[in-house]
Scaffold this motif. Structure first.
Motif, PDB file in Angstrom:
ATOM      1  N   PRO A 131     -13.907 -70.479 -65.164  1.00 21.84           N
ATOM      2  CA  PRO A 131     -14.069 -71.879 -64.766  1.00 21.84           C
ATOM      3  C   PRO A 131     -13.350 -72.807 -65.746  1.00 21.84           C
ATOM      4  O   PRO A 131     -13.380 -72.587 -66.965  1.00 21.84           O
ATOM      5  CB  PRO A 131     -15.585 -72.088 -64.815  1.00 21.84           C
ATOM      6  CG  PRO A 131     -16.157 -70.711 -64.597  1.00 21.84           C
ATOM      7  CD  PRO A 131     -15.209 -69.786 -65.297  1.00 21.84           C
ATOM      8  N   TRP A 132     -12.716 -73.864 -65.231  1.00 20.11           N
ATOM      9  CA  TRP A 132     -11.805 -74.646 -66.071  1.00 20.11           C
ATOM     10  C   TRP A 132     -11.941 -76.148 -65.871  1.00 20.11           C
ATOM     11  O   TRP A 132     -12.453 -76.632 -64.865  1.00 20.11           O
ATOM     12  CB  TRP A 132     -10.361 -74.227 -65.791  1.00 20.11           C
ATOM     13  CG  TRP A 132      -9.967 -74.290 -64.333  1.00 20.11           C
ATOM     14  CD1 TRP A 132     -10.117 -73.283 -63.418  1.00 20.11           C
ATOM     15  CD2 TRP A 132      -9.406 -75.398 -63.632  1.00 20.11           C
ATOM     16  NE1 TRP A 132      -9.674 -73.688 -62.180  1.00 20.11           N
ATOM     17  CE2 TRP A 132      -9.224 -74.985 -62.282  1.00 20.11           C
ATOM     18  CE3 TRP A 132      -9.041 -76.688 -63.994  1.00 20.11           C
ATOM     19  CZ2 TRP A 132      -8.697 -75.831 -61.295  1.00 20.11           C
ATOM     20  CZ3 TRP A 132      -8.512 -77.531 -63.018  1.00 20.11           C
ATOM     21  CH2 TRP A 132      -8.341 -77.111 -61.695  1.00 20.11           C
ATOM     22  N   THR A 133     -11.421 -76.851 -66.879  1.00 22.46           N
ATOM     23  CA  THR A 133     -11.194 -78.298 -66.816  1.00 22.46           C
ATOM     24  C   THR A 133      -9.776 -78.537 -67.297  1.00 22.46           C
ATOM     25  O   THR A 133      -9.359 -77.956 -68.308  1.00 22.46           O
ATOM     26  CB  THR A 133     -12.178 -79.071 -67.712  1.00 22.46           C
ATOM     27  OG1 THR A 133     -13.518 -78.829 -67.270  1.00 22.46           O
ATOM     28  CG2 THR A 133     -11.884 -80.572 -67.674  1.00 22.46           C
ATOM     29  N   LEU A 134      -9.037 -79.394 -66.597  1.00 18.38           N
ATOM     30  CA  LEU A 134      -7.664 -79.722 -66.972  1.00 18.38           C
ATOM     31  C   LEU A 134      -7.526 -81.225 -67.168  1.00 18.38           C
ATOM     32  O   LEU A 134      -7.818 -81.999 -66.260  1.00 18.38           O
ATOM     33  CB  LEU A 134      -6.680 -79.248 -65.898  1.00 18.38           C
ATOM     34  CG  LEU A 134      -5.211 -79.669 -66.080  1.00 18.38           C
ATOM     35  CD1 LEU A 134      -4.609 -78.997 -67.309  1.00 18.38           C
ATOM     36  CD2 LEU A 134      -4.398 -79.321 -64.831  1.00 18.38           C
ATOM     37  N   LEU A 135      -7.091 -81.609 -68.368  1.00 26.83           N
ATOM     38  CA  LEU A 135      -6.832 -83.011 -68.685  1.00 26.83           C
ATOM     39  C   LEU A 135      -5.353 -83.192 -68.986  1.00 26.83           C
ATOM     40  O   LEU A 135      -4.794 -82.472 -69.817  1.00 26.83           O
ATOM     41  CB  LEU A 135      -7.651 -83.443 -69.906  1.00 26.83           C
ATOM     42  CG  LEU A 135      -7.320 -84.829 -70.484  1.00 26.83           C
ATOM     43  CD1 LEU A 135      -7.743 -85.940 -69.520  1.00 26.83           C
ATOM     44  CD2 LEU A 135      -7.965 -85.026 -71.851  1.00 26.83           C
ATOM     45  N   ARG A 136      -4.729 -84.152 -68.319  1.00 30.68           N
ATOM     46  CA  ARG A 136      -3.351 -84.516 -68.647  1.00 30.68           C
ATOM     47  C   ARG A 136      -3.361 -85.816 -69.456  1.00 30.68           C
ATOM     48  O   ARG A 136      -4.099 -86.750 -69.139  1.00 30.68           O
ATOM     49  CB  ARG A 136      -2.527 -84.732 -67.381  1.00 30.68           C
ATOM     50  CG  ARG A 136      -2.086 -83.463 -66.681  1.00 30.68           C
ATOM     51  CD  ARG A 136      -1.204 -83.810 -65.498  1.00 30.68           C
ATOM     52  NE  ARG A 136      -0.580 -82.642 -64.891  1.00 30.68           N
ATOM     53  CZ  ARG A 136       0.327 -82.704 -63.938  1.00 30.68           C
ATOM     54  NH1 ARG A 136       0.716 -83.892 -63.480  1.00 30.68           N
ATOM     55  NH2 ARG A 136       0.858 -81.608 -63.428  1.00 30.68           N
ATOM     56  N   GLU A 181     -18.635 -80.715 -73.107  1.00 27.20           N
ATOM     57  CA  GLU A 181     -20.053 -80.974 -72.873  1.00 27.20           C
ATOM     58  C   GLU A 181     -20.369 -81.152 -71.391  1.00 27.20           C
ATOM     59  O   GLU A 181     -21.485 -80.857 -70.946  1.00 27.20           O
ATOM     60  CB  GLU A 181     -20.479 -82.209 -73.662  1.00 27.20           C
ATOM     61  CG  GLU A 181     -20.366 -82.016 -75.169  1.00 27.20           C
ATOM     62  CD  GLU A 181     -20.756 -83.240 -75.968  1.00 27.20           C
ATOM     63  OE1 GLU A 181     -21.151 -83.072 -77.139  1.00 27.20           O
ATOM     64  OE2 GLU A 181     -20.661 -84.375 -75.423  1.00 27.20           O
ATOM     65  N   ALA A 182     -19.402 -81.634 -70.611  1.00 31.16           N
ATOM     66  CA  ALA A 182     -19.634 -81.869 -69.189  1.00 31.16           C
ATOM     67  C   ALA A 182     -19.626 -80.587 -68.368  1.00 31.16           C
ATOM     68  O   ALA A 182     -20.172 -80.550 -67.261  1.00 31.16           O
ATOM     69  CB  ALA A 182     -18.581 -82.834 -68.648  1.00 31.16           C
ATOM     70  N   GLY A 183     -18.999 -79.536 -68.890  1.00 29.59           N
ATOM     71  CA  GLY A 183     -18.885 -78.300 -68.142  1.00 29.59           C
ATOM     72  C   GLY A 183     -17.669 -78.306 -67.231  1.00 29.59           C
ATOM     73  O   GLY A 183     -16.972 -79.327 -67.108  1.00 29.59           O
ATOM     74  N   PRO A 184     -17.368 -77.176 -66.604  1.00 28.92           N
ATOM     75  CA  PRO A 184     -16.163 -77.068 -65.772  1.00 28.92           C
ATOM     76  C   PRO A 184     -16.094 -78.165 -64.714  1.00 28.92           C
ATOM     77  O   PRO A 184     -17.019 -78.342 -63.930  1.00 28.92           O
ATOM     78  CB  PRO A 184     -16.311 -75.687 -65.136  1.00 28.92           C
ATOM     79  CG  PRO A 184     -17.177 -74.919 -66.085  1.00 28.92           C
ATOM     80  CD  PRO A 184     -18.141 -75.919 -66.630  1.00 28.92           C
ATOM     81  N   SER A 185     -14.981 -78.903 -64.705  1.00 24.47           N
ATOM     82  CA  SER A 185     -14.848 -80.067 -63.820  1.00 24.47           C
ATOM     83  C   SER A 185     -13.545 -80.097 -63.044  1.00 24.47           C
ATOM     84  O   SER A 185     -13.246 -81.094 -62.372  1.00 24.47           O
ATOM     85  CB  SER A 185     -14.971 -81.362 -64.650  1.00 24.47           C
ATOM     86  OG  SER A 185     -16.194 -81.408 -65.344  1.00 24.47           O
ATOM     87  N   GLY A 186     -12.712 -79.042 -63.158  1.00 22.24           N
ATOM     88  CA  GLY A 186     -11.433 -79.049 -62.473  1.00 22.24           C
ATOM     89  C   GLY A 186     -10.470 -80.054 -63.094  1.00 22.24           C
ATOM     90  O   GLY A 186     -10.535 -80.340 -64.284  1.00 22.24           O
ATOM     91  N   ARG A 187      -9.590 -80.587 -62.282  1.00 22.80           N
ATOM     92  CA  ARG A 187      -8.632 -81.592 -62.759  1.00 22.80           C
ATOM     93  C   ARG A 187      -9.344 -82.920 -62.929  1.00 22.80           C
ATOM     94  O   ARG A 187      -9.897 -83.477 -61.980  1.00 22.80           O
ATOM     95  CB  ARG A 187      -7.482 -81.713 -61.745  1.00 22.80           C
ATOM     96  CG  ARG A 187      -6.493 -82.853 -61.997  1.00 22.80           C
ATOM     97  CD  ARG A 187      -5.442 -82.489 -62.993  1.00 22.80           C
ATOM     98  NE  ARG A 187      -4.543 -83.626 -63.199  1.00 22.80           N
ATOM     99  CZ  ARG A 187      -3.437 -83.861 -62.473  1.00 22.80           C
ATOM    100  NH1 ARG A 187      -3.108 -83.029 -61.489  1.00 22.80           N
ATOM    101  NH2 ARG A 187      -2.668 -84.905 -62.734  1.00 22.80           N
TER     102      ARG A 187
END
Length: 260
Positions: A131-136, A181-187
């Motif tokens: 599970p992932w989070t991506l920040l640009r 801290e928010a957990g997996p949030s996608g893009r």
């Protein structure tokens, strides 16, 4: 929370380590070489993204990984694309529940080697089972300053209509820490600096801040990379969020003089 920061001694990685530690998380710094000045309460684990050495041990018991690794030299894909694939495989073995990735605003719109590598890296992360989070984010003030300082060594000040929206690295680090801290949030929403400026304007700000007398060095408006950057390909669109302070303020804080 036990959090591992890959590339935790770099410009962004060290800021992420400090922010996470300040929030009370147990932070592991994953790099090839130990930090010169360790952040209190953090632990270093030697790893190599190219070979995968040290990753299994470093990720044991980790809940989230922030990938802040960077490599601007030749074959950056070995570290950023193949390396993140190796990292994600190790995360899967360790049952890490969250991978947080940093990328660049507009990277898919500019046909430049490093941006192509970051676009490919995004594809690996977003298609992996972890599970992932991506920040640009936009370019950091430090990168803009590095480029202009390099030109200034030759008594030159670049001029051109290329557009940038540089951002404070600590603001980006704070978003990555919050993402952990928010957990997996996608893009998630792209972030950048508060204003868009041309290369000419950025160089003028630095020249004024340091009191330098430099010769103008026009950047010819040729090539797809230059044209795309001139057309604001690396700047936020309407869905992005402008944060923190601009390059002029960064100059004031860095050099103690007004960057105007």
């Amino acid at each position: 929370m036990q959090v591992a920061v890959v590339g935790g001694t770099g410009t962004l990685g060290s800021a992420v380590v400090r922010d996470l530690a300040a929030r009370g998380h147990a932070v592991r710094v994953l790099t090839r070489s130990a930090p010169r000045v360790p952040v209190a309460g953090t632990v270093h684990h030697p790893v190599d993204l190219v070979t995968g050495a040290g990753l299994d041990e470093a990720l044991e018991g980790v809940s989230a990984v922030v990938d802040a690794a960077s490599h601007r030299g030749l074959r950056s894909d070995r570290v950023l694309v193949d390396g993140v694939r190796t990292l994600l495989a190790a995360e899967e073995r360790a049952r890490v529940g969250h991978h947080v990735e940093i990328s660049i605003v507009g990277c898919e719109r500019v046909p430049f080697g490093y941006y192509r590598t970051k676009t490919a890296q995004e594809q690996v992360v977003t298609h992996a089972p972890v599970p992932w989070t991506l920040l640009r984010a936009n370019q950091f003030h430090e990168l803009i300053d590095e480029i202009l300082a390099g030109a200034a060594k030759f008594r030159l000040a670049p001029r051109g209509a290329l557009l940038f929206q540089p951002v404070d690295v600590t603001a980006v680090a704070a978003r990555l820490a919050a993402a952990v801290e928010a957990g997996p949030s996608g893009r998630v929403r792209d972030i950048g600096g508060p204003i868009v400026q041309s290369l000419t304007e950025l160089a003028a700000a630095r020249r004024t801040a340091l009191g330098q007398s430099l010769l103008p060095a026009p950047v010819p408006p040729i090539g797809r990379v230059v044209r795309r950057v001139r057309d604001a390909a690396l700047c936020l669109d309407d869905d992005g969020e402008a944060v923190s302070f601009d390059y002029a303020e960064w100059l004031r804080r860095r050099y103690g003089k007004p960057g105007r």
